[in-house]
Write an enzyme that holds these catalytic residues in place. Sequence first.
Site, PDB file in Angstrom:
ATOM      1  CB  SER A 179      -0.942   0.008   1.204  1.00  0.00           C
ATOM      2  OG  SER A 179      -0.220   0.032   2.428  1.00  0.00           O
ATOM      3  CG  ASP A 180       4.018   1.343   2.684  1.00  0.00           C
ATOM      4  OD1 ASP A 180       3.056   0.566   2.803  1.00  0.00           O
ATOM      5  OD2 ASP A 180       4.878   1.477   3.572  1.00  0.00           O
ATOM      6  CB  ALA A 181       3.958   0.907  -3.803  1.00  0.00           C
ATOM      7  CG  PHE A 183       2.818   8.824  -0.636  1.00  0.00           C
ATOM      8  CD1 PHE A 183       1.936   9.851  -0.343  1.00  0.00           C
ATOM      9  CD2 PHE A 183       4.180   9.091  -0.582  1.00  0.00           C
ATOM     10  CE1 PHE A 183       2.397  11.121  -0.009  1.00  0.00           C
ATOM     11  CE2 PHE A 183       4.660  10.351  -0.250  1.00  0.00           C
ATOM     12  CZ  PHE A 183       3.757  11.375   0.033  1.00  0.00           C
TER      13      PHE A 183
END
Length: 398
Positions: A179-181, A183
Site C-alpha cells: 500500500s505504501d507504493a 504514495f
Amino acid sequence: MTFKTLLKAAAAVAILAGTAAPVAAAPKAAVVSTPISAIDAAGRKVAAWQLAHMDNFDYVPVTSFRKDTEAPLDWIQAAFYIGLYTFADETQDPYLANAVIKHGEAEQWGFDHRPRHADADATGAVWVWAAGRTKDPAKLTPIRARFDAVLADPSKVSLDFTPKPAKGDPYCQARWCWSDAIFMAPPAWVSLTKVSGDKRYLAHADSEFWATHDYLFDKSEHLYFRDSRFITRRSDAGQKIFWGRGNGWAFAGLARILQDLPANHPSRPKYELAFKQMAAKIATLQGAEGYWPVSLLEPQKTPETSGTGFFVYGLAWGVNHGLLSRAKYGPVIDKGWKALDAAIEPDGRLGWVQRVGVAPDQVGRDDTQLYGVGAFLLAASEVRRLGQTSSSQGQAKQ
C-alpha cells in the site's frame, strides 16, 4: 560552507521569521478554527527543526533504519521533500523552495541503485516539481531514462509479497505490491506525463495502480491491506489488520494522483470513487483525541502523527477540490489538525511518529521521522487553504 551546514546556520532563522509572502487572516466562515498564521507558524517551526537536522540523524535509533533515513534518494527523505515543496508552494516561501532545489542539485536529479522500486521512484516527484519550478526540463533527463527503461520491459511478476530471494527485496517489489507504493510511485509517473506531455507514463501508472488496488483494497471495509501477507491475518481481537500509516500512504497517494490526473481521463471516476469510499470510512475511525489508531479497526492507544498527517491532508484536499463535503469532514479535519499541532515539541520536533515498519506498532512521544514531517507539511498546506475559502466554497455531494 556546505549546503547542509548553511541550512543549520540560516534556514531555521529565516523560516521561523516568516520572511516569505505575507499571511492573510482566516475568514470567520472557515471550517478550521486555527488561524492561518498559526498553521504557517507550526509548519515553519517543524520544517526548521527538520532542515536543521539533515546532517545528523542520531535521533533515529540505529535499530530503526537509521541508514535508510540517511539515504538521500530513498523514500524516507523523498516523503519529507514532497511535503516541503508542497508547503513552500502554498506559503510562497522561497527559503523552503530553495532547500528542495539545493537537495536536487546535490543529488544531480538522480536515483539510487534500484532500477524499478517504488521507494526509489518516490524522489522522482521532487525532481518533477523542481523542473517545473525552475523551468528547466533538463532536470527530467534522469527520471525519463529510468521510467523509459521500465516501459521498455514492464514487470509481470505476481503481486504476492511472500516470495523473495535469499538476499534482497521480495520479487513483487518490481511492481507496486504494497500500500505504501501508492504514495511513492504512481504520483511521480502521473506528474511526469503532466509536465512532459508523454501519455505513456500515465498509461503505465493507471494500469499498475488498478492492479494494486484490485489486489489489496478490501471492498467491504474500503481500506487497503498493507500487502498480501495481511489479507488473511487477524489481530488478537479477531479484527482485520489495516495499518494506519499504510492506509495514510494510500489515501494521500490517491489525492496526489487526482491532483495531476486530467479531468477527462476515463479512469478518473474510479479514482474519485475509491477516494470517497476511503474518506467516508476514515472519518469514522478517528480517535477521541483527534489521532487515528495505528491499527485502524482497534481502539486508540497512543497518538500517532504520520498516519494522522496523511489522513488530514487527504480529507482537506478532498474538501478543497470539491470531492468531499465541508459540513461532514470539516470537524474531522479540524480535530485532526489540532492533534497534529499538539504533537509538536517546543523546539519544533514532531513527536509520536511510528517508526519505520510494515504494520501497527508501539509509538512513543520521542519517536520522529522525516516522513512524519512530510505528512505534517502536506496537512498544513491543505488545512491553511481551507482557512482561505468561504463556507460556500468546496461544497460537494457526499
